[in-house]
Design an enzyme around this catalytic site. Structure first.
Site: not given
Length: 523
Positions: A38, A450
């Protein structure tokens, strides 16, 4: 959370007992009494701790003789975040297996791409995941088969080969072994309300599938889809009816995908010319949307910085927008050097119209696949309408991508690829880092040069020079690419917002008169 969590028994037991969905994909619970495995969040009553054992992969569970739970469908868990945060051999191998390399080229092909022997790869995968490349690929084929069985009316023979099985017998045997049901029984038992974890009922149109892509919450779709749409190349990408749509170049053919953000999943409508590309298409879409990330771990780390904490608290769960085609993104990064987002889109659209492969899109306005690097490498450089220096940068890049000198795909080593890109003419730190962030998938990529990052840093009182900001950001590691998303989000550029939502910057404390649009070099 570190690799090998399945060995931390007490921690795993606590996660299972609390049904904590954050750990789905990190490990799998095998129940010794029922021989079922599971996901940690399985809704059934947890077994006694002494009846639990834990494995690092679904393939390891299957190899140990456990079958998948019919309730929680562990084979449909989000993928482990480990494979997107690491650049070692095992992580690169897992990314390649997810991209279908073993099915197409076998284990020798996987080894060739990674530059290791098959024995070395098998040994490391077994040590870390409890299963070798063939077993891992087999588990992936089983998941694809289940998806096609439950969501399409295709004959089983077609499903077998679409899922990558070499024979009908291998398909039947695997489905029975993994799911404890014959393929026909699996189809009969399939949910009919579209509520299953990764698929809903097909429309009945050949080659069209409606799927549900799971993720770990929280997920903030604003910058993720906003970025993809704001930088979209006309003809290749579009925003239509609340979905980001784009064309896909795939190993066996091509496709069109429509991705729609939902509260608990991403709606995924795939149109494929060849169903054998289903697994690869899903894998690439998940990678583009960063759906296997662990947002809790990321945000918890970034919250330790008092400057970032308010940004994270206001809009947690930001993902890094990536790409479905790493070579394409590298080309687009070059086209976007020193020009506005709009100009970069225009340059890319011209390239697409002139050299892209036409496609049909009955459901929208997409017209082409982005040109392959092989096609671009074969062009006469004089046919490229751009400055001579950038033309040299682009032609050198596509030549080295086409001949394999530079790899920006999922198999690429991040440090080695950075070094090779920096050696190319016209490549500086900004271009290399945005490729590292969005193509290579390095979660710690940090384009300090940037302008958007520098403007945001200045507004927030952070150092704005590259060296000082790099030093200040040491505590953000290994998640600096995610910190970039929070920094960018302080601006009002369209990359930060879903196209259908009003533009609300995430830092209301910054005076409106000082707000700037994100600058020209948004990638």
């Amino acid at each position: 959370m570190q690799n090998g969590m399945h060995t931390e028994t007490e921690r795993c037991v606590r996660a299972v007992q609390s049904k904590d969905a954050r750990f789905d994909g990190w490990f799998f619970t095998a129940v010794l009494t029922t021989r079922i495995y599971c996901r940690p969040s399985c809704p059934v009553v947890p077994p006694k701790p002494e009846n639990m054992t834990f494995y690092p992969s679904a393939a390891a569970c299957q190899q140990a003789g456990f079958r998948a739970c019919k309730r929680c469908r562990p084979d449909t868990s989000p993928g482990s975040p480990e494979w997107n945060r690491r650049a070692d051999l095992v992580a690169r191998a897992m990314r390649l297996i997810g991209d279908g390399i073993v099915d197409r080229e076998g284990v020798p092909g996987l080894a060739t791409r990674l530059g290791y022997s098959t024995r070395q790869i098998e040994r490391q995968l077994l040590a870390e995941l409890g299963a070798g490349p063939l077993a891992l690929a087999r588990a992936q084929r089983a998941q694809t088969a289940r998806l096609l069985i439950e969501t399409t009316p295709l004959p089983m023979a077609e499903i077998a080969f679409a899922a990558g099985f070499s024979s009908i017998r291998a398909f039947n045997d695997t489905v029975r072994e993994v799911f404890a049901l014959a393929p026909s029984d699996l189809r009969t038992r399939a949910p009919r309300n579209g509520a299953n974890a990764t698929g809903s009922n097909s429309t009945g149109t050949p080659g069209v599938l409606d799927l549900r892509l799971p993720f770990r919450a929280p997920l903030n779709p604003d910058n993720l889809f906003g970025h993809l749409v704001a930088t979209a190349v006309p003809g290749v990408e579009e925003w239509r009816d609340g979905a980001y749509r784009r064309t896909l170049r795939l190993p066996y053919g091509h496709g069109v995908v429509a991705l729609t953000p939902r509260p608990d999943h991403i709606g995924c409508r795939l149109t494929l010319s060849d169903l054998r590309d289903l697994t690869v298409a899903i894998s690439r879409c998940r990678r583009m949307l960063d759906l296997d990330a662990d947002p809790v771990a990321v945000d918890d780390q970034l919250r330790t910085d008092p400057v970032l904490a308010p940004l994270v608290d206001k809009a947690p769960g930001r993902r890094v927008p990536r790409t479905v085609d790493e070579a394409e993104f590298a080309v687009r990064a070059v086209l976007g050097q020193q020009v506005s987002t709009a100009a970069a889109r225009t340059h890319a659209a011209r390239l697409v119209t002139a050299h892209g492969d036409p496609v049909d899109d009955p459901e929208g306005g997409l017209t082409h696949l982005f040109p392959s690097v092989e096609a671009l490498a074969a062009l006469d450089p004089e046919a490229l309408a751009m400055p001579a220096t950038r033309r040299t940068t682009l032609t050198t890049l596509v030549t080295q991508l086409a001949d394999g000198t530079v790899h920006v795909g999922v198999e690429g080593d991040w440090a080695e690829t950075r070094a090779k890109l920096l050696a190319l003419p016209g490549f500086g730190p900004w271009t290399v880092e945005v490729i590292a962030m969005r193509a290579l998938g390095d979660p710690d990529a940090f384009p300090t040069t940037d302008l958007g990052v520098r403007y945001a840093a200045k507004e927030l009182g952070l150092p704005s020079t590259p060296a000082a900001l790099t030093a200040r950001a040491a505590d953000w590691r290994p998640w600096r690419a995610y910190a970039v998303q929070y920094l960018w989000a302080t601006g009002t550029h369209p990359i930060n917002f879903l196209p259908d939502r009003p533009h609300q910057p995430s830092t209301p404390q910054v005076p409106a008169k000082r707000r700037r649009q994100a600058p020209k070099d948004i990638p």
